[in-house]
Design a protein around this motif. Sequence first.
Motif, short mmCIF file in Angstrom:
data_model
loop_
_atom_site.label_atom_id
_atom_site.label_comp_id
_atom_site.label_asym_id
_atom_site.label_seq_id
_atom_site.Cartn_x
_atom_site.Cartn_y
_atom_site.Cartn_z
N UNK A 174 40.29 -21.83 24.16
CA UNK A 174 39.35 -21.18 23.25
C UNK A 174 38.84 -22.12 22.18
N UNK A 175 39.71 -22.94 21.63
CA UNK A 175 39.30 -23.88 20.59
C UNK A 175 38.34 -24.92 21.15
N UNK A 176 38.62 -25.38 22.35
CA UNK A 176 37.74 -26.35 22.98
C UNK A 176 36.36 -25.75 23.25
N UNK A 177 36.33 -24.52 23.72
CA UNK A 177 35.05 -23.87 24.00
C UNK A 177 34.26 -23.62 22.72
N UNK A 178 34.96 -23.19 21.67
CA UNK A 178 34.25 -22.94 20.40
C UNK A 178 33.73 -24.23 19.78
N UNK A 179 34.51 -25.30 19.86
CA UNK A 179 34.05 -26.58 19.31
C UNK A 179 32.84 -27.10 20.09
N UNK A 180 32.89 -26.95 21.40
CA UNK A 180 31.75 -27.39 22.21
C UNK A 180 30.51 -26.55 21.91
N UNK A 181 30.71 -25.26 21.68
CA UNK A 181 29.57 -24.41 21.35
C UNK A 181 28.97 -24.80 20.00
N UNK A 182 29.81 -25.13 19.03
CA UNK A 182 29.28 -25.53 17.73
C UNK A 182 28.54 -26.86 17.79
#
Length: 93
Positions: free
Chosen positions: A78-86
């Motif tokens: 989840x953290x990886x996906x959110x960082x990539x989205x940002x």
Amino acid sequence: MTHPILSWALPTALGMLVLAMVLALLRLLKGPSAQDRILALDFMYLTGMLLMLVLGILYGSSTYFEAALLIALFSFVGSTAMAKFLLRGEVIE
């Protein structure tokens, strides 16, 4: 619980972890930026995992340790996906 220190240390740790999770929830809801909210969510993942570990020690059950492992795995994804989205504005390329 065989050791006398654990009889008061584990409930104290549970109380502190719940307090930390409530404070992180306040930061998640009130955070001024998206980065603050993501950091608060990561901290909630961490405290949730630690809560499961303390409950596993308290009750002597290995099921809580497996739940903590799943929380750690999902928090990384989840953290990886959110960082990539940002960074990019999209998760799937």
